[in-house]
Write a protein that holds these residues in place. Structure first.
Motif, PDB file in Angstrom:
ATOM      1  N   ARG A 127      36.541 -35.750  63.670  1.00 22.33           N
ATOM      2  CA  ARG A 127      37.295 -35.305  62.497  1.00 22.33           C
ATOM      3  C   ARG A 127      38.485 -34.446  62.906  1.00 22.33           C
ATOM      4  O   ARG A 127      39.581 -34.565  62.339  1.00 22.33           O
ATOM      5  CB  ARG A 127      36.387 -34.510  61.561  1.00 22.33           C
ATOM      6  CG  ARG A 127      37.103 -34.002  60.298  1.00 22.33           C
ATOM      7  CD  ARG A 127      36.161 -33.387  59.309  1.00 22.33           C
ATOM      8  NE  ARG A 127      35.527 -32.192  59.842  1.00 22.33           N
ATOM      9  CZ  ARG A 127      34.581 -31.502  59.209  1.00 22.33           C
ATOM     10  NH1 ARG A 127      34.140 -31.939  58.042  1.00 22.33           N
ATOM     11  NH2 ARG A 127      34.075 -30.431  59.733  1.00 22.33           N
ATOM     12  N   VAL A 161      41.219 -36.685  64.066  1.00 21.62           N
ATOM     13  CA  VAL A 161      41.842 -37.359  62.922  1.00 21.62           C
ATOM     14  C   VAL A 161      42.869 -36.439  62.265  1.00 21.62           C
ATOM     15  O   VAL A 161      43.997 -36.851  61.976  1.00 21.62           O
ATOM     16  CB  VAL A 161      40.782 -37.792  61.898  1.00 21.62           C
ATOM     17  CG1 VAL A 161      41.447 -38.221  60.588  1.00 21.62           C
ATOM     18  CG2 VAL A 161      39.958 -38.938  62.443  1.00 21.62           C
ATOM     19  N   PRO A 186      39.629 -43.676  50.933  1.00 21.91           N
ATOM     20  CA  PRO A 186      39.953 -43.515  52.351  1.00 21.91           C
ATOM     21  C   PRO A 186      41.193 -42.639  52.546  1.00 21.91           C
ATOM     22  O   PRO A 186      42.104 -42.646  51.723  1.00 21.91           O
ATOM     23  CB  PRO A 186      40.231 -44.952  52.813  1.00 21.91           C
ATOM     24  CG  PRO A 186      39.513 -45.816  51.829  1.00 21.91           C
ATOM     25  CD  PRO A 186      39.571 -45.087  50.521  1.00 21.91           C
ATOM     26  N   LEU A 231      47.434 -44.321  59.921  1.00 18.77           N
ATOM     27  CA  LEU A 231      46.007 -44.054  60.165  1.00 18.77           C
ATOM     28  C   LEU A 231      45.229 -44.374  58.903  1.00 18.77           C
ATOM     29  O   LEU A 231      45.709 -44.117  57.794  1.00 18.77           O
ATOM     30  CB  LEU A 231      45.831 -42.586  60.558  1.00 18.77           C
ATOM     31  CG  LEU A 231      44.409 -42.055  60.758  1.00 18.77           C
ATOM     32  CD1 LEU A 231      44.411 -40.965  61.854  1.00 18.77           C
ATOM     33  CD2 LEU A 231      43.842 -41.455  59.470  1.00 18.77           C
ATOM     34  N   ALA A 236      41.163 -43.752  57.575  1.00 18.71           N
ATOM     35  CA  ALA A 236      39.865 -43.149  57.884  1.00 18.71           C
ATOM     36  C   ALA A 236      38.993 -43.171  56.644  1.00 18.71           C
ATOM     37  O   ALA A 236      39.483 -42.925  55.538  1.00 18.71           O
ATOM     38  CB  ALA A 236      40.041 -41.712  58.371  1.00 18.71           C
ATOM     39  N   THR A 242      31.222 -42.401  61.092  1.00 19.05           N
ATOM     40  CA  THR A 242      32.313 -43.341  60.844  1.00 19.05           C
ATOM     41  C   THR A 242      33.452 -43.127  61.840  1.00 19.05           C
ATOM     42  O   THR A 242      33.488 -42.136  62.576  1.00 19.05           O
ATOM     43  CB  THR A 242      32.847 -43.187  59.416  1.00 19.05           C
ATOM     44  OG1 THR A 242      33.271 -41.830  59.224  1.00 19.05           O
ATOM     45  CG2 THR A 242      31.770 -43.512  58.395  1.00 19.05           C
ATOM     46  N   GLN A 243      34.386 -44.071  61.838  1.00 21.88           N
ATOM     47  CA  GLN A 243      35.504 -44.021  62.763  1.00 21.88           C
ATOM     48  C   GLN A 243      36.813 -44.270  62.021  1.00 21.88           C
ATOM     49  O   GLN A 243      36.832 -44.935  60.982  1.00 21.88           O
ATOM     50  CB  GLN A 243      35.340 -45.070  63.866  1.00 21.88           C
ATOM     51  CG  GLN A 243      34.078 -44.889  64.703  1.00 21.88           C
ATOM     52  CD  GLN A 243      33.890 -46.014  65.701  1.00 21.88           C
ATOM     53  OE1 GLN A 243      34.483 -47.087  65.567  1.00 21.88           O
ATOM     54  NE2 GLN A 243      33.061 -45.784  66.708  1.00 21.88           N
ATOM     55  N   ALA A 244      37.880 -43.717  62.566  1.00 28.82           N
ATOM     56  CA  ALA A 244      39.215 -43.932  62.005  1.00 28.82           C
ATOM     57  C   ALA A 244      40.015 -44.829  62.941  1.00 28.82           C
ATOM     58  O   ALA A 244      39.732 -44.903  64.137  1.00 28.82           O
ATOM     59  CB  ALA A 244      39.935 -42.601  61.825  1.00 28.82           C
TER      60      ALA A 244
END
Length: 347
Positions: free
Chosen positions: A115, A118, A188, A199, A201, A213-215
Motif C-alpha cells: 500500500r 501504491v 478502484p 495506475l 488498484a 490484492t495487487q496494483a
C-alpha cells in the motif's frame, strides 16, 4: 511565464529551492549586500555567500569582494541565457559522439503489492503530470496526495478528481482539483497522467490494513486512453459535483483539446463571448485548417450540467464567416475539424 513555471525551469538547471529563492531575490534587487538578500530570501548570510559563489561559478551572478561589505550583482539575463546556449552548443558534438541510438523501451507494467508503494506511485504520477490528470481515491487517502494535487493545479494541469466512500464534500478539498466529484461507494483507485501512464488498484488496497490484492502501474500509449474512458464512462457520471475551478485568464492557447473544451465551458457560463483560432485538419479531406471564428456552442460531459450524449464526448461548435462547423480533438472523425491547437480569447 508564471512564478511556478520559472522556478521549475531553474530547478532543471540544478538549482535547489533555496538557490531559487536567493537568485530570484537577487534578480529583483539587481545588486545587493548579502545581508539584504538573506533577510528577503529567508536564509542565513553565510548561506548567501556560499550560494553566490556557486552561482558565480555557473555565470549567473558576479561577487565583488573588493568592497566592504561584499556586493553581489545579478548578471543581465540576456548575458546568462547566451552563455547557457553557448555552453550547450559546445558540448553537443561530444554528446553526439557518445550517443548510441536505441529503440524505444517496450511498454512497461509493474505489479505493486504494498500500500505504501501504491501511494508513492500515485504521488509520483501526480507530480510528473504535465497537462491532464484523472484520479479516483478514497476519502481516507486524500490527505496523502493533496499537496501534489494542489501543485498540479497550480502549474495548469487539468485535474479531474473523484473522491470515493463519502457523501459529504471534504473540508480540505479546496484547490486540489479543477473539477471535484464525490461518491459514497468504494471503487478502484485509478490514476492516469497525460493519457499515457497510470495506475489501477483495488479499493481495499488503500483502505484495508491487510490486503492480498495487487496494483498495476502501466506506461502504455494505447492503455492510457482506455483507462481514461473507463473512468469517465463508468464512474464519473455517478459522482456528485462539489467543486469547479475558475476559468483561466484569456487569451489561452491549448494543444490539449479537453482542456480547451473545459475552459470554453467555464467562460461561456460567465456569459463571456468567445472568439477562437482553430488549427488542425478537415476530417473529410485531411487538408490543413487555420480558422478565426466565434464559439457558438460547447458539448461536454465533465461539468454539470452536462449536454453530451456520452461522458467523454467533447466538441466545440464554431461560426466562421457565417458557416457553422463542429470541432473535435485528436482522432476526431464525426466532427468537421480535428483540432491540434485552440486559442481562446474574448470576442
Amino acid at each position: 511565464m508564471d512564478d511556478a513555471t520559472l522556478r521549475a525551469h531553474l530547478r532543471r538547471f540544478g538549482f535547489s529551492e533555496k538557490e531559487v529563492d536567493t537568485y530570484l531575490t537577487l534578480l529583483a534587487h539587481g545588486e545587493a549586500k548579502a545581508s539584504t538578500i538573506a533577510d528577503v530570501a529567508g536564509v542565513s548570510k553565510r548561506y548567501v555567500y556560499s550560494v553566490s559563489e556557486a552561482l558565480a561559478d555557473r555565470g549567473f551572478v558576479e561577487v565583488n569582494d573588493h568592497v566592504v561589505p561584499t556586493r553581489i550583482r545579478a548578471r543581465p539575463p540576456e548575458t546568462v541565457v547566451n552563455q547557457l546556449v553557448t555552453d550547450a552548443e559546445a558540448i553537443k558534438p561530444a554528446l553526439e559522439a557518445r550517443y548510441t541510438r536505441a529503440e524505444p523501451a517496450t511498454d512497461q507494467f509493474e505489479v505493486v503489492k504494498s500500500r505504501e508503494t501504491v501511494l508513492k506511485r500515485i504521488q509520483g504520477l501526480i507530480a510528473d503530470s504535465e497537462s491532464e490528470l484523472t484520479l479516483s481515491i478514497p476519502i481516507g487517502r486524500l490527505s496523502d496526495v493533496a499537496d501534489e494535487l494542489r501543485a498540479a493545479v497550480d502549474r495548469g494541469v487539468l485535474v479531474t478528481l473523484l473522491i470515493t466512500e463519502t457523501d459529504e464534500p471534504p473540508a480540505d478539498c479546496c484547490g486540489v482539483a479543477s473539477i471535484t466529484r464525490i461518491w459514497g461507494e468504494p471503487m478502484p483507485a485509478m490514476v492516469t497522467a497525460d493519457d499515457r501512464v497510470g495506475l489501477v488498484a483495488p479499493a481495499e488496497m488503500l483502505t484495508s490494513t491487510h490486503s492480498d490484492t495487487q496494483a498495476i502501474v502501466f506506461s502504455h500509449p494505447q492503455l492510457g486512453p482506455v483507462i481514461v474512458g473507463s473512468f469517465f464512462g463508468n464512474y464519473w457520471p455517478v459522482g456528485t459535483e462539489v467543486a469547479v475551478t475558475e476559468p483561466t485568464s484569456l487569451p489561452l492557447t491549448e494543444t490539449n483539446f479537453r482542456i480547451a473544451v473545459v475552459e470554453a465551458t467555464l467562460w461561456c457560463r460567465t456569459e463571456t463571448p468567445l472568439a477562437a483560432r482553430i488549427e488542425g485538419r478537415w476530417t473529410e479531406t485531411n487538408e490543413p485548417v487555420d480558422l478565426e471564428c466565434r464559439i457558438v456552442g460547447v458539448t461536454q460531459g465533465l461539468i454539470e450540467p452536462a449536454n453530451s450524449q456520452f461522458p467523454i464526448e467533447a466538441s466545440l461548435t464554431i461560426d466562421a464567416d457565417g458557416e457553422t462547423y463542429t470541432v473535435g480533438g485528436e482522432g476526431a472523425f464525426i466532427e468537421d475539424i480535428e483540432a491540434e491547437q485552440v486559442t481562446l480569447r474574448e470576442a
